[in-house]
Design an enzyme around this catalytic site. Structure first.
Site, PDB file in Angstrom:
ATOM      1  N   SER A   1      21.781  40.631  38.434  1.00  0.00           N
ATOM      2  CA  SER A   1      21.493  40.701  37.007  1.00  0.00           C
ATOM      3  C   SER A   1      21.207  39.315  36.438  1.00  0.00           C
ATOM      4  CB  SER A   1      22.686  41.309  36.272  1.00  0.00           C
ATOM      5  OG  SER A   1      22.403  41.489  34.910  1.00  0.00           O
TER       6      SER A   1
ATOM      7  N   GLY B   1      16.904  42.511  37.246  1.00  0.00           N
ATOM      8  CA  GLY B   1      17.220  41.088  37.327  1.00  0.00           C
ATOM      9  C   GLY B   1      16.422  40.223  36.383  1.00  0.00           C
TER      10      GLY B   1
ATOM     11  N   GLU C   1      13.040  48.139  37.802  1.00  0.00           N
ATOM     12  CA  GLU C   1      14.099  48.747  37.000  1.00  0.00           C
ATOM     13  C   GLU C   1      14.539  47.795  35.873  1.00  0.00           C
ATOM     14  OE1 GLU C   1      17.108  49.466  39.888  1.00  0.00           O
ATOM     15  OE2 GLU C   1      15.868  50.821  41.083  1.00  0.00           O
ATOM     16  N   PRO C   2      13.628  47.422  34.972  1.00  0.00           N
ATOM     17  CA  PRO C   2      14.029  46.522  33.884  1.00  0.00           C
ATOM     18  C   PRO C   2      14.986  47.211  32.927  1.00  0.00           C
ATOM     19  CG  PRO C   2      11.835  47.382  33.493  1.00  0.00           C
ATOM     20  CD  PRO C   2      12.221  47.838  34.866  1.00  0.00           C
ATOM     21  N   GLY C   3      16.049  46.540  32.580  1.00  0.00           N
ATOM     22  CA  GLY C   3      16.976  47.027  31.565  1.00  0.00           C
ATOM     23  C   GLY C   3      17.095  45.983  30.487  1.00  0.00           C
ATOM     24  N   ARG C   4      17.782  44.882  30.817  1.00  0.00           N
ATOM     25  CA  ARG C   4      17.967  43.771  29.881  1.00  0.00           C
ATOM     26  C   ARG C   4      16.630  43.279  29.324  1.00  0.00           C
ATOM     27  NH1 ARG C   4      22.311  40.664  29.615  1.00  0.00           N
ATOM     28  NH2 ARG C   4      23.037  41.448  31.635  1.00  0.00           N
TER      29      ARG C   4
ATOM     30  N   CYS D   1      44.780  43.764  19.121  1.00  0.00           N
ATOM     31  CA  CYS D   1      46.062  43.084  19.342  1.00  0.00           C
ATOM     32  C   CYS D   1      46.158  42.467  20.732  1.00  0.00           C
ATOM     33  CB  CYS D   1      47.207  44.067  19.139  1.00  0.00           C
ATOM     34  SG  CYS D   1      47.362  44.644  17.439  1.00  0.00           S
ATOM     35  N   ASP D   2      45.097  42.542  21.513  1.00  0.00           N
ATOM     36  CA  ASP D   2      45.070  41.931  22.839  1.00  0.00           C
ATOM     37  C   ASP D   2      44.862  40.421  22.690  1.00  0.00           C
ATOM     38  OD1 ASP D   2      44.625  41.099  25.425  1.00  0.00           O
ATOM     39  OD2 ASP D   2      42.947  42.453  25.818  1.00  0.00           O
TER      40      ASP D   2
ATOM     41  N   TYR E   1      23.973  45.663  27.602  1.00  0.00           N
ATOM     42  CA  TYR E   1      25.356  45.804  28.061  1.00  0.00           C
ATOM     43  C   TYR E   1      26.343  45.369  26.968  1.00  0.00           C
ATOM     44  CZ  TYR E   1      22.906  46.383  32.431  1.00  0.00           C
ATOM     45  OH  TYR E   1      22.043  46.840  33.408  1.00  0.00           O
TER      46      TYR E   1
END
Length: 443
Positions: free
Chosen positions: A203, A240, A274-277, A351-352, A380
């Site tokens: 990625s 990627g 497979e482009p996503g970003r 609260c974390d 994402y």
């Protein structure tokens, strides 16, 4: 996609977006959102124009490589339906993703079930709809042979970028030499149909030349496959691709086009990625509000300021915290209205104690109720959000400008004719004008 599906997808898209005139800038949109506040939930301003522009830039520079959108990167309706309307395919990683794109009328031949480790139930769905899938080890191959023996398969091999944010080869992909040969031998003995190969360099690979090397390696696998009776006709070069606003597909295209011309000159081969970003990242701008504030002191000396936002690692900023992805906070008010510049740390609302995503940065001092803006947060982000502590998920507010809405109306009238759709995109004067400077999408 049938004409009926095209009509339905278009109507659904337009029912989910707010149409604005071409002169409305991103700056204007953010002002509108801020002025309509205060907002308890973080806001994602989503510009459909950005998705269309990126899709068209790809067509212009890599016409041989079809786009199969990685729906896992951002599954917002406005993005998914836009890609479907433009004629894109889809990279799916689960049964629910398969069901969703099939429900949009995407034909099975424009879907790749790219999950290397699949459930039996999802394999049965893939079999019912004749969807291609992948394998990278003997156990997966045997599973597919049992539950989907007539499947058209792609062998996934490993070829890692040395400059990517997330390495995928540690989990998926076979060795491109001995292991690939052994798996192809096994597939032949099982009577399986291996029709091509796939890879994923990792990625956000800032090394564009890695694609040349991967395709060259794929040529060696194709040659071995041919020697034992397989005739590969499908090449999947994975994802990627960086999606930053100041980046584009050109530097990747140079290496990919050169590799395809050199190693796969036969243009009858099916090639996709497979482009996503790349398609979704720049489309979303995050708007967060300062809900709380504290000083960190040594004695009476203020060392730094902590700001508690209505968004954090359980919302938009999981990747900023856990993936090492840099985000830049933009103060949305006149600097003359701010206090002195101080070191700052940005916390989420939960609260974390680990819910922070930027530390050691310097910001002009802010007040409770002030706004911070973060560009390029479409990938994402909302898909990683959850309701930990009961806080709101990011609210997605999609917009489309008049010229793009008019173009999509024309695309709808083409009734799924991919060749005519691509021509309409490439010939569109508005896209030609904005592809050089992306003016409406910048501050």
């Amino acid at each position: 996609m049938s004409s009926a599906n095209t009509e339905t997808v278009f109507e659904h898209l337009m029912s989910t977006v707010r149409q604005i005139d071409d002169g409305t800038s991103l700056h204007d949109l953010i002002d509108r959102v801020v002025d309509s506040g205060p907002h308890d939930e973080p806001i994602h301003v989503l510009e459909v124009d950005s998705v269309v522009l990126r899709y068209t830039e790809w067509l212009r520079h890599m016409p041989r490589v079809k786009q199969y959108y990685a729906i896992k990167s951002n599954d917002t309706d406005a993005i998914v339906t836009t890609v479907a309307l433009l004629g894109g395919g889809f990279d799916c990683a689960s049964q629910s993703e398969l069901e969703r794109v099939l429900g949009l009328g995407i034909p099975p031949e424009r879907i790749i079930y790219a999950q290397p480790s699949k459930s039996v139930a999802s394999l049965k769905l893939a079999r019912q709809r004749s969807i291609r899938t992948v394998f990278d080890n003997e156990f997966e191959l045997d599973k597919i042979a049992k539950h989907y023996p007539e499947a058209e398969l792609l062998l996934r091999f490993r070829y890692d970028s040395t400059n990517s944010k997330i390495n995928l080869g540690t989990k998926f992909g076979c060795d491109a030499n001995d292991e690939a040969h052994l798996l192809l031998d096994r597939a032949r003995d099982l009577g399986m149909k291996v029709v091509g190969w796939c890879f994923n360099v990792g990625s956000m690979s800032y090394d564009a030349e890695v694609f040349y090397g991967a395709i060259r390696t794929g040529r060696c696998i194709s040659d071995y496959a041919a020697s034992i009776g397989f005739q590969f006709r499908v090449l999947d070069i994975g994802g990627g691709f960086v999606g930053d606003k100041d980046d584009n597909i050109v530097r990747y295209a140079d290496h990919i086009n050169r590799a395809l011309e050199e190693f796969y000159p036969d243009e009858t081969l099916e090639v996709f990625a497979e482009p996503g970003r790349y398609l979704c990242a720049a489309a979303v701008t995050n708007i967060a509000v300062v809900q709380g504030k504290r000083y960190f002191r040594t004695g009476n000396t203020i060392n730094s300021v902590g700001y508690y936002l209505n968004d954090g690692i359980y919302g938009t900023f999981y990747s900023a915290k856990h993936r090492g992805l840099e985000c830049k906070a933009l103060v949305w008010k006149s600097l003359s209205e701010c206090g002195p510049e101080r070191e700052a740390k940005l916390f989420g609302p939960t609260c974390d104690g680990n819910d922070y995503f930027l530390a050691g940065i310097r910001l002009p001092e802010l007040n409770i109720g002030d706004t911070l803006v973060f560009e390029t947060e479409g990938a994402y982000s909302n898909v990683n959000s959850c309701r930990f502590n009961g806080f709101h998920l990011p609210k997605i507010v999609p917009y489309v400008r008049d010229s793009i809405a008019e173009l999509l109306q024309k695309v709808k009238a083409l009734k799924g004719d991919l060749q005519c759709t691509e021509k309409a995109l490439l010939d569109n004067e508005y896209l030609k004008l904005t592809s050089n400077n992306w003016a409406p999408l910048k501050f």
